[in-house]
Write a protein that holds these residues in place. Structure first.
Motif, PDB file in Angstrom:
ATOM      1  N   ARG A 186       0.850  -1.193   0.000  1.00 55.49           N
ATOM      2  CA  ARG A 186       0.000   0.000   0.000  1.00 55.49           C
ATOM      3  C   ARG A 186       0.881   1.237   0.000  1.00 55.49           C
ATOM      4  O   ARG A 186       2.072   1.153   0.337  1.00 55.49           O
ATOM      5  CB  ARG A 186      -0.922  -0.001   1.213  1.00 55.49           C
ATOM      6  N   PRO A 187       0.349   2.378  -0.340  1.00 54.68           N
ATOM      7  CA  PRO A 187       1.134   3.623  -0.290  1.00 54.68           C
ATOM      8  C   PRO A 187       1.579   3.937   1.139  1.00 54.68           C
ATOM      9  O   PRO A 187       0.849   3.677   2.101  1.00 54.68           O
ATOM     10  CB  PRO A 187       0.164   4.690  -0.813  1.00 54.68           C
ATOM     11  N   ALA A 188       2.773   4.466   1.286  1.00 56.78           N
ATOM     12  CA  ALA A 188       3.283   4.847   2.603  1.00 56.78           C
ATOM     13  C   ALA A 188       2.506   6.039   3.138  1.00 56.78           C
ATOM     14  O   ALA A 188       2.093   6.929   2.389  1.00 56.78           O
ATOM     15  CB  ALA A 188       4.768   5.190   2.517  1.00 56.78           C
ATOM     16  N   GLN A 189       2.328   6.072   4.458  1.00 56.26           N
ATOM     17  CA  GLN A 189       1.594   7.140   5.128  1.00 56.26           C
ATOM     18  C   GLN A 189       2.469   7.759   6.225  1.00 56.26           C
ATOM     19  O   GLN A 189       3.445   7.135   6.677  1.00 56.26           O
ATOM     20  CB  GLN A 189       0.300   6.574   5.734  1.00 56.26           C
ATOM     21  N   PRO A 190       2.146   8.969   6.671  1.00 57.94           N
ATOM     22  CA  PRO A 190       2.964   9.607   7.720  1.00 57.94           C
ATOM     23  C   PRO A 190       3.174   8.737   8.947  1.00 57.94           C
ATOM     24  O   PRO A 190       4.244   8.765   9.551  1.00 57.94           O
ATOM     25  CB  PRO A 190       2.176  10.872   8.047  1.00 57.94           C
ATOM     26  N   ALA A 191       2.167   7.968   9.326  1.00 57.63           N
ATOM     27  CA  ALA A 191       2.295   7.130  10.508  1.00 57.63           C
ATOM     28  C   ALA A 191       3.330   6.021  10.341  1.00 57.63           C
ATOM     29  O   ALA A 191       3.766   5.412  11.318  1.00 57.63           O
ATOM     30  CB  ALA A 191       0.941   6.514  10.865  1.00 57.63           C
ATOM     31  N   ASP A 192       3.745   5.775   9.100  1.00 57.93           N
ATOM     32  CA  ASP A 192       4.739   4.728   8.832  1.00 57.93           C
ATOM     33  C   ASP A 192       6.175   5.241   8.964  1.00 57.93           C
ATOM     34  O   ASP A 192       7.121   4.454   8.855  1.00 57.93           O
ATOM     35  CB  ASP A 192       4.565   4.188   7.403  1.00 57.93           C
ATOM     36  N   ALA A 193       6.366   6.531   9.200  1.00 58.59           N
ATOM     37  CA  ALA A 193       7.695   7.136   9.076  1.00 58.59           C
ATOM     38  C   ALA A 193       8.715   6.514  10.027  1.00 58.59           C
ATOM     39  O   ALA A 193       9.862   6.271   9.641  1.00 58.59           O
ATOM     40  CB  ALA A 193       7.603   8.645   9.306  1.00 58.59           C
ATOM     41  N   PHE A 194       8.327   6.261  11.285  1.00 57.74           N
ATOM     42  CA  PHE A 194       9.305   5.762  12.251  1.00 57.74           C
ATOM     43  C   PHE A 194       9.840   4.391  11.851  1.00 57.74           C
ATOM     44  O   PHE A 194      11.058   4.170  11.780  1.00 57.74           O
ATOM     45  CB  PHE A 194       8.676   5.705  13.644  1.00 57.74           C
ATOM     46  N   LEU A 195       8.938   3.465  11.537  1.00 58.48           N
ATOM     47  CA  LEU A 195       9.383   2.136  11.143  1.00 58.48           C
ATOM     48  C   LEU A 195      10.068   2.167   9.778  1.00 58.48           C
ATOM     49  O   LEU A 195      10.997   1.393   9.525  1.00 58.48           O
ATOM     50  CB  LEU A 195       8.203   1.168  11.125  1.00 58.48           C
ATOM     51  N   ALA A 196       9.649   3.099   8.925  1.00 59.34           N
ATOM     52  CA  ALA A 196      10.321   3.241   7.635  1.00 59.34           C
ATOM     53  C   ALA A 196      11.775   3.665   7.820  1.00 59.34           C
ATOM     54  O   ALA A 196      12.678   3.195   7.111  1.00 59.34           O
ATOM     55  CB  ALA A 196       9.584   4.258   6.762  1.00 59.34           C
ATOM     56  N   ALA A 197      12.015   4.541   8.798  1.00 60.23           N
ATOM     57  CA  ALA A 197      13.387   4.961   9.086  1.00 60.23           C
ATOM     58  C   ALA A 197      14.238   3.777   9.539  1.00 60.23           C
ATOM     59  O   ALA A 197      15.407   3.660   9.172  1.00 60.23           O
ATOM     60  CB  ALA A 197      13.387   6.065  10.141  1.00 60.23           C
ATOM     61  N   LEU A 198      13.639   2.885  10.332  1.00 56.39           N
ATOM     62  CA  LEU A 198      14.371   1.703  10.769  1.00 56.39           C
ATOM     63  C   LEU A 198      14.703   0.797   9.591  1.00 56.39           C
ATOM     64  O   LEU A 198      15.800   0.250   9.513  1.00 56.39           O
ATOM     65  CB  LEU A 198      13.542   0.927  11.800  1.00 56.39           C
ATOM     66  N   LEU A 199      13.752   0.637   8.669  1.00 57.07           N
ATOM     67  CA  LEU A 199      14.010  -0.202   7.502  1.00 57.07           C
ATOM     68  C   LEU A 199      15.081   0.410   6.603  1.00 57.07           C
ATOM     69  O   LEU A 199      15.947  -0.295   6.073  1.00 57.07           O
ATOM     70  CB  LEU A 199      12.714  -0.417   6.720  1.00 57.07           C
ATOM     71  N   LEU A 200      15.040   1.736   6.440  1.00 57.31           N
ATOM     72  CA  LEU A 200      16.078   2.400   5.651  1.00 57.31           C
ATOM     73  C   LEU A 200      17.443   2.218   6.307  1.00 57.31           C
ATOM     74  O   LEU A 200      18.444   1.942   5.639  1.00 57.31           O
ATOM     75  CB  LEU A 200      15.758   3.893   5.514  1.00 57.31           C
ATOM     76  N   GLY A 201      17.480   2.372   7.616  1.00 59.54           N
ATOM     77  CA  GLY A 201      18.745   2.197   8.323  1.00 59.54           C
ATOM     78  C   GLY A 201      19.264   0.780   8.213  1.00 59.54           C
ATOM     79  O   GLY A 201      20.465   0.548   8.048  1.00 59.54           O
TER      80      GLY A 201
END
Length: 310
Positions: A10-25
């Protein structure tokens, strides 16, 4: 291989930002993988000191407990929570406090860098009080090396010469009794903040420093005529070097001697090829902090120490 739940996109949403940062890291930062591997090894060991908090089956908090032998009354805690789940900090802390009490510790301790505080739960609301602040930093540029550092203290040293002061290398005076006398005269000026900043040692800490640890070839003395009035002695550490001793006779302060001495030390380390001179201290030591700033040291945000009963 066990069946996994369906993988939905699904499209990314603002609420996904924290876990998205972990995945990017996890996929872009080598130190992230190293840290994760070390944590996995630590979690596999008995009594590893870590606990997790869960919300609806998902891990949303990590707590850590360390029982250092050098602070027998304190248990050091870490509180690392998802930003949407800071409300769980109290439960996490209660669990850690119970373990601390069982280990005979009467107080909890946390050390948080000032710019990290927004990511932590509200420590005063959890019963913590600020105890003291320390700073870190050093003489280095963005590449971590001293080679391009420069500070012109020629005018300062010329003024000191006119006042009857002069600077000499310290190496040949390593066991001179006058060093001990100067240290004894100034040791009570050192800022203390139990339990992490101990009172200054009873004697000049040169007797316990080997030639490998104490960089005597980079140390300097200040004199007024034939009277020894200042010492700057760096000590080697895992960070390359850090200024272990910087003292000036009370009657010769506020003239720039500490600044001139430390500048000489930095130049000596620079000439010797050391990568940088690490510095640290208490914000209450305004004189030392002023010396560092005048010489262009990079001062990092404060580390704030917090304490509460267990």
């Amino acid at each position: 291989m066990s069946d996994l739940p369906p993988f939905h996109v699904r499209p990314a949403q603002p609420a996904d930002a924290f876990l998205a940062a972990l995945l990017l890291g996890a996929t872009g930062e080598p130190h992230f993988h190293t840290t994760a591997q070390k944590l996995a090894e630590r979690f596999a060991a008995p009594a590893h000191g870590y606990v997790v908090g869960e919300t609806a089956g998902q891990v949303t908090g990590l707590g850590s407990l360390w029982l250092p032998e050098f602070h027998p009354d304190h248990a050091w805690v870490g509180l690392h929570l998802h930003p949407d789940h800071h409300a769980g900090a109290a439960a996490l802390l209660d669990f850690l406090a119970l373990q601390a009490r069982a280990a005979g510790r009467s107080h909890l301790w946390a050390s948080v860098r000032e710019d990290y505080l927004p990511t932590w739960p509200d420590l005063p609301a959890l019963g913590f009080r600020e105890v003291h602040r320390t700073f870190g930093g050093g003489f280095h540029l963005s590449d971590g090396h001293l080679r391009d550092w420069q500070a012109n203290t020629a005018r300062l040293e010329a003024a000191l010469t006119r006042q009857g002061h002069h600077l000499t290398p310290a190496a040949s005076f390593q066991h001179d009794a006058r060093l001990t006398e100067l240290y004894a005269l100034t040791r009570h000026d050192k800022v203390t903040a139990p339990p992490t900043i101990d009172p200054a040692a009873e004697s000049l800490p040169t007797e316990n420093l080997t030639d490998e640890d104490a960089l005597w070839n980079a140390a300097w003395l200040a004199w007024h005529g034939e009277t020894l009035v200042g010492l700057a002695l760096p000590e080697r550490s895992r960070l390359g070097a850090w200024n272990a001793v910087l003292v000036v006779h009370p009657e010769h302060r506020r003239q720039g001697l500490a600044t001139a001495l430390l500048a000489r030390v930095v130049r000596s380390l620079q000439a010797g090829g050391l990568p940088f001179l690490n510095v640290a201290g208490s914000k209450r030591d305004a004189a030392y902090l002023g010396v560092l700033r005048r010489l262009g040291a990079n001062i990092e945000p404060d580390w704030i120490a917090w304490e509460r009963g267990a």
